[in-house]
Design an enzyme around this catalytic site. Structure first.
Site, PDB file in Angstrom:
ATOM      1  N   GLY A 149      67.258   6.292  38.335  1.00 21.83           N
ATOM      2  CA  GLY A 149      65.850   6.175  38.004  1.00 21.83           C
ATOM      3  C   GLY A 149      65.730   8.148  37.654  1.00 21.83           C
ATOM      4  CB  THR A 150      65.673   8.351  33.910  1.00 21.61           C
ATOM      5  OG1 THR A 150      67.045   8.259  33.880  1.00 21.61           O
ATOM      6  CG2 THR A 150      65.609   9.401  32.938  1.00 21.61           C
ATOM      7  N   GLY A 151      63.228   8.663  36.410  1.00 20.80           N
ATOM      8  CA  GLY A 151      61.526   8.605  35.928  1.00 20.80           C
ATOM      9  C   GLY A 151      60.892  10.385  36.706  1.00 20.80           C
ATOM     10  CG  ASN A 177      59.392  12.212  48.942  1.00 17.92           C
ATOM     11  OD1 ASN A 177      59.808  13.327  48.893  1.00 17.92           O
ATOM     12  ND2 ASN A 177      58.517  11.490  48.282  1.00 17.92           N
ATOM     13  CE  LYS A 203      59.763  17.232  49.075  1.00 24.52           C
ATOM     14  NZ  LYS A 203      60.434  16.255  48.415  1.00 24.52           N
TER      15      LYS A 203
END
Length: 301
Positions: free
Chosen positions: A7-9, A102, A183
């Site tokens: 997930g290279t976002g 998340n 978080k």
């Protein structure tokens, strides 16, 4: 250590690039912008100093990637079903998988998929967006905390923390449940409220009514966490989060961006799971449950 990034976002691109810039061996899984990054590299526009990776290790399939010591999973949690195919080529018996995602409950569900894999939670406090192919815009903050979920070697988790710090990313090792619920104190109010009221973080805090509502929602999260036995989380943390957000660049959280771009929202882990866990323990969260119901409506239309 060899690092893999799934997930290279906005998140995986930033943290993976920071590690690569510091000299770590990092292997990136890309999707739509693979050809662009392969030809042009990866650009990080950062408030802490911009930089460019000229020749990052990039791949279209994890089958082509080497086994890694640490895998950073930075997918949206709604795509975690893909991990059944994505993760196995990267795994060794000692691999640590860090879920930089998340919500609450992601580790438990991934552990069910991979009973023997060592897991840790990655809690990112960062304002970042992928603005175009091969380019990540890091606007402010950037700290990441790691909470050990099932790693048999605590020293390995600490080594990842040390690598982040050496890369210029402030990082710490924290108790798992404390990390996830802390978080949630920010995520649960701000992600949903920016969608429901079609606004950004700064406007929510500038209006007295919505500022009060945000604080009340934060206190629901803190109350639930305390009821579940989480230590070192009290009212002062809500005030700290409000102060931090006051100082933040006006920001659209990930759920607002997903809604704007007509992508499914991460309602399950950000809302449904923690609300269910708290309710089963005898602590209802009525304001956040109402917000979740509004989001479920908006997610369908």
């Amino acid at each position: 250590m060899k690092y893999g990034v799934i997930g290279t976002g906005a998140i995986g691109g930033y943290y993976g690039a920071r590690l690569a810039q510091s000299g770590q061996e990092v292997h990136f899984l890309l999707h739509r912008d693979y050809e662009y990054v392969r030809a042009n590299g990866l650009q990080i526009d950062s408030c802490n100093g911009s930089f460019h990776l000229d020749h990052p290790h990039v791949y279209q399939s994890t089958a082509d990637m080497p086994p890694c010591d640490v895998v950073l999973v930075c997918l949206k949690s709604i795509n975690n079903h893909l991990l059944r195919q994505l993760l196995p080529p990267l795994l060794q018996p000692s691999t640590l998988v860090v879920l930089i995602q998340n919500g609450i409950g992601v580790e438990a569900d991934v552990q069910t998929m991979f009973p023997d894999v060592q897991l840790a939670a990655g809690l990112a406090f960062i304002c970042s967006a992928k603005t175009e192919p091969g380019r990540v815009s890091h606007q402010c903050y950037g700290q990441i905390n790691l909470g050990n979920y099932s790693c048999r070697d605590e020293a390995l988790v600490q080594r990842v923390v040390d690598d982040f710090n050496a890369a210029g990313v402030k990082a710490g090792l924290v108790e798992y449940h404390e990390a996830r619920w802390k978080k949630a104190v920010w995520n649960m109010p701000f992600n949903g409220m920016t969608v429901a009221l079609h606004t950004q973080t700064d406007h929510l805090l500038q209006h007295p009514a919505t500022r009060q509502l945000i604080r009340e929602q934060m206190m629901e999260v803190i109350g639930a966490a305390q009821h579940l036995g989480v230590k070192y989380l009290d009212e002062s943390f809500a005030d700290l989060m409000l102060k931090m957000t006051d100082e933040m660049t006006p920001y659209s959280p990930s759920m607002r961006l997903d809604y704007d771009f007509h992508r499914p929202m991460e309602i399950t882990y950000i809302y449904a799971r923690p609300i269910e866990i708290a309710k089963n323990a005898g602590f209802p969260m009525p304001k956040l449950e109402m917000l979740m119901q509004e989001l479920e409506f908006l997610d369908q239309y």
